[in-house]
Design a protein around this motif. Structure first.
Motif, PDB file in Angstrom:
ATOM      1  N   VAL A  36      -8.260 -14.739  -0.330  1.00  0.00           N
ATOM      2  CA  VAL A  36      -9.663 -14.418  -0.567  1.00  0.00           C
ATOM      3  C   VAL A  36     -10.510 -15.686  -0.615  1.00  0.00           C
ATOM      4  O   VAL A  36     -11.584 -15.765  -0.029  1.00  0.00           O
ATOM      5  N   VAL A  37      -9.982 -16.714  -1.302  1.00  0.00           N
ATOM      6  CA  VAL A  37     -10.719 -17.975  -1.401  1.00  0.00           C
ATOM      7  C   VAL A  37     -10.947 -18.558  -0.006  1.00  0.00           C
ATOM      8  O   VAL A  37     -12.029 -19.054   0.310  1.00  0.00           O
ATOM      9  N   PHE A  41      -7.123 -24.211  -6.809  1.00  0.00           N
ATOM     10  CA  PHE A  41      -6.641 -23.996  -8.168  1.00  0.00           C
ATOM     11  C   PHE A  41      -7.008 -22.611  -8.675  1.00  0.00           C
ATOM     12  O   PHE A  41      -6.216 -21.959  -9.362  1.00  0.00           O
ATOM     13  N   ILE A  42      -8.231 -22.134  -8.353  1.00  0.00           N
ATOM     14  CA  ILE A  42      -8.633 -20.828  -8.884  1.00  0.00           C
ATOM     15  C   ILE A  42      -8.203 -19.681  -7.982  1.00  0.00           C
ATOM     16  O   ILE A  42      -8.408 -18.511  -8.313  1.00  0.00           O
ATOM     17  N   GLY A  43      -7.581 -19.996  -6.828  1.00  0.00           N
ATOM     18  CA  GLY A  43      -7.124 -18.945  -5.921  1.00  0.00           C
ATOM     19  C   GLY A  43      -6.303 -17.864  -6.614  1.00  0.00           C
ATOM     20  O   GLY A  43      -6.609 -16.675  -6.495  1.00  0.00           O
ATOM     21  N   PRO A  44      -5.251 -18.261  -7.366  1.00  0.00           N
ATOM     22  CA  PRO A  44      -4.440 -17.252  -8.039  1.00  0.00           C
ATOM     23  C   PRO A  44      -5.243 -16.385  -8.996  1.00  0.00           C
ATOM     24  O   PRO A  44      -4.993 -15.183  -9.116  1.00  0.00           O
ATOM     25  N   ALA A  45      -6.256 -16.998  -9.668  1.00  0.00           N
ATOM     26  CA  ALA A  45      -7.082 -16.216 -10.588  1.00  0.00           C
ATOM     27  C   ALA A  45      -7.869 -15.164  -9.825  1.00  0.00           C
ATOM     28  O   ALA A  45      -7.924 -13.994 -10.218  1.00  0.00           O
ATOM     29  N   VAL A  46      -8.468 -15.572  -8.701  1.00  0.00           N
ATOM     30  CA  VAL A  46      -9.215 -14.622  -7.872  1.00  0.00           C
ATOM     31  C   VAL A  46      -8.278 -13.509  -7.395  1.00  0.00           C
ATOM     32  O   VAL A  46      -8.612 -12.325  -7.459  1.00  0.00           O
ATOM     33  N   LEU A  80      -0.809 -15.511  -3.099  1.00  0.00           N
ATOM     34  CA  LEU A  80      -1.054 -15.465  -1.657  1.00  0.00           C
ATOM     35  C   LEU A  80      -2.323 -14.675  -1.353  1.00  0.00           C
ATOM     36  O   LEU A  80      -3.063 -14.977  -0.426  1.00  0.00           O
ATOM     37  N   LEU A  81      -2.573 -13.659  -2.171  1.00  0.00           N
ATOM     38  CA  LEU A  81      -3.773 -12.837  -2.004  1.00  0.00           C
ATOM     39  C   LEU A  81      -5.026 -13.669  -2.255  1.00  0.00           C
ATOM     40  O   LEU A  81      -6.004 -13.596  -1.509  1.00  0.00           O
ATOM     41  N   GLY A  82      -4.987 -14.488  -3.316  1.00  0.00           N
ATOM     42  CA  GLY A  82      -6.172 -15.268  -3.676  1.00  0.00           C
ATOM     43  C   GLY A  82      -6.287 -16.537  -2.859  1.00  0.00           C
ATOM     44  O   GLY A  82      -7.380 -16.967  -2.524  1.00  0.00           O
ATOM     45  N   GLY A  83      -5.169 -17.151  -2.551  1.00  0.00           N
ATOM     46  CA  GLY A  83      -5.179 -18.408  -1.815  1.00  0.00           C
ATOM     47  C   GLY A  83      -4.497 -19.498  -2.612  1.00  0.00           C
ATOM     48  O   GLY A  83      -5.034 -19.942  -3.626  1.00  0.00           O
TER      49      GLY A  83
END
Lengths: 320, 285
Positions: free
Chosen positions: A309-310, A266-271, A259-262
């Motif tokens: 963030v994304v 696909f890369i949201g969780p990584a961010v 949720l923090l990354g978006g």
């Protein structure tokens, strides 16, 4: 720390290329930059970035189920710890070679996700979250009580890593990148498309003749298996497994970082993972109360920045 | 098998059940009215313990400290509802869960700031014990059973005999119609949250005689409260009472007959109920 910065600067500088390629270039740049970390010789940075890579795999695997299939699991710690404990028990207790432990650990996660999926996928939303939570806490209970095998609260130690920390980092990056690519192919495949369809409107997908249960189960098994890969890597990194990774609070980590990354990208969780670990690390340097600041961040994300963030970066890019 | 021992375990189980009931009653009540599954309920439980502890040190009377402490938790609950929860009613479930999880983190660290990270014990209360079936039963078990029954009666009275309870039942049954009749949803949701937090606070304060107040205490009890409410049917108060009894008794008898399995029993019960009857024993839909 360099990773977090790299994401933004790279995304900002390249403006003419379409978004897809832009983020691909950003991802490759971050991976390339992160390959330099072990060369700095900073042991702590090495440990921390290995941990980040493993948690990234955990979060992306979780989001295959959550972001693409719309199923919120609150029990992914089961697959994570299930594979980690399988490896530890096989190698430390039964003297199997490390490779066997590694492969069977992942296989255990596959098995667990197939079983839990079969039993839980009839449920939706809160009930699905609660059933997965129940199964994972059941496993936690077994781990805590079955001391002869699992070591109870002390966990299991005394198995090798197979690599030095230096080479283990590169091994981890390789495994995480390959696994992420495979998951990317999965969510962009026809099955992934159907899953997104189910998430948006299940009845319509059923009308077009697909068994939605079957596809959900695929997503569950893919998600659980790759979570298992993260689990065995985690066990090898610390050369210890403890019940912490089986407790439900460990299942909350991928939920929060996603949720923090978006969850929409696909890369949201990584961010989100990078932000999570770095915030945690930075704050604990200055104050004991990192949970407080983190809690405020979570509340702010839910109230004001639901794209994560994304989402913020995307909005910022579009605004220009 | 000694029947006295089994009967004794039953009483112990009912005492545990009453603690689960008190905490779950607030959780399931709040969910029934607002449709929010509140992770922060565990934080209210923890605050209840700390407030009771502090008021007890000042006032010296446990009962008064318990009531004042829980009422204060209720006010904090209402404040949380106005400030945060009221903004997320329209959001998907994951966002709701994560926001209330964030509240737990915030409250836990605030407790660490104010009271420190070391668990705090209260001065001994309810220290006596009874001799039952040739075994020593702590007085505390009796008190918690009485408290549980009193809270059940209180809930019954408030919901079926007061005007506020009637309004709450109306807005639960059909929010739109209730609003058309002129009920104020903001007021009702806030007060429902207050009442739920009050019950959580009571639960926290009531455990003080047997366990210390610690920052992580909410994280553990909330899982049991979830299990109880889901088994009973989310939103069903009667269901929470029955399922708390089931879980408490299963645990106590399990500890007696199959000690190695005891920790897993609540989860097995939950899995079984959800597989056979996904909506819970008294659930709707």
């Amino acid at each position: 720390m360099s990773e977090g910065g790299a994401v933004e600067t790279t995304v900002e500088t390249i403006e003419t290329v379409p978004t897809m390629e832009k983020s691909l270039i950003a991802v490759i740049a971050v991976i390339a930059a992160s390959l330099l970390i072990p060369l700095t010789g900073n042991k702590y940075a090495l440990y921390l970035s290995t941990k980040i890579w493993i948690l990234i795999l955990y979060a992306i695997a979780f989001n295959v189920l959550f972001g693409y299939s719309g199923l919120l699991s609150f029990g992914h710690a089961l697959f994570f710890s299930g594979s980690a404990y399988t490896l530890a028990i096989l190698v430390a207790r039964l003297d199997y070679p490390l490779v066997v432990g590694f492969i069977l650990g992942i296989a255990a996660a596959t098995l667990f996700s197939a079983v839990v999926g079969t039993l839980s996928l009839r449920h939706r939303e809160i009930h699905f979250a609660m059933v997965t939570l129940a199964f994972s806490m059941l496993f936690w209970g077994i781990v805590m009580k079955w001391r002869d095998v699992t070591g109870g609260e002390d966990g299991i130690t005394g198995f090798p890593r197979g690599f030095s920390m230096f080479w283990f980092y590169y091994f981890t990056v390789l495994v995480v990148v390959i696994c992420s690519y495979l998951m990317y192919r999965f969510v962009k495949s026809d099955i992934g498309l159907i899953l997104e369809g189910i998430r948006e409107n299940e009845t319509r997908v059923q009308f077009s003749g697909h068994s939605t249960l079957k596809y959900r189960l695929y997503a569950m098994i893919v998600s659980g298996t790759f979570t298992g890969v993260a689990g065995v890597l985690w066990a090898l990194l610390d050369r210890t497994v403890t019940p912490t990774i089986a407790h439900w609070t460990f299942s909350a980590i991928p939920v929060i970082v996603t949720l923090l990354g978006g969850p929409q990208s696909f890369i949201g969780p990584a961010v989100g993972t990078i932000v999570y670990v770095i915030i945690q690390d930075l704050i604990t340097k200055y104050t004991l109360y990192w949970q407080f600041i983190f809690g405020v961040a979570i509340v702010a994300v839910v109230l004001f920045f639901r794209g994560g963030v994304v989402g913020i970066v995307e909005r910022y890019l579009r605004g220009r | 098998m000694d029947p006295g021992a089994i009967a004794f375990q039953l009483i112990i189980g009912i005492a545990t059940a009453m603690l689960y009931w008190i905490v779950s009653s607030g959780l399931t009540f709040t969910f029934g009215v607002t449709r929010i599954l509140n992770f922060a309920h565990g934080a209210f439980y923890m605050l209840g313990a700390y407030f009771t502890l502090t008021f007890f040190e000042v006032i010296g009377n446990y009962m008064v400290a318990l009531l004042v402490g829980s009422l204060l938790v209720g006010l904090i609950g209402a404040g949380c509802e106005r400030a945060f929860i009221s903004k997320i009613y329209h959001l998907p479930v994951p966002f709701q869960l994560v926001l209330t999880f964030g509240l737990i983190l915030i409250f836990e660290d605030m407790v660490r700031m104010v009271w420190g990270a070391v668990p705090r014990m209260m001065m001994a209360q309810f220290t006596g014990s009874l001799s039952v079936f040739g075994r020593t039963l702590p007085m505390f078990s009796i008190y918690i059973i009485i408290a549980g029954v009193l809270i059940a009666l209180l809930l019954y009275y408030v919901l079926s005999r007061t005007y506020w309870g009637m309004q709450i039942r109306a807005i639960t049954a059909d929010p739109e119609m209730a609003m058309c009749c002129g009920l104020n949803p903001s007021f009702l949701y806030a007060t429902a949250f207050m009442f739920g937090a009050f019950l959580a606070g009571l639960g926290g304060g009531l455990t003080l005689p047997i366990s210390s107040a610690a920052p992580g205490m909410g994280e553990n009890i909330i899982i049991y409260a979830f299990i109880v409410t889901v088994i009973g049917g989310l939103g069903s108060i009667k269901g929470a009472f029955i399922s708390a009894l089931i879980i408490g008794i299963i645990e106590a008898l399990g500890a007696f007959f199959v000690p190695w399995l005891a920790i897993a029993l609540p989860y097995i019960a939950l899995s079984a109920v959800l597989l056979l009857r996904p909506e819970g024993i008294f659930g709707e839909v």
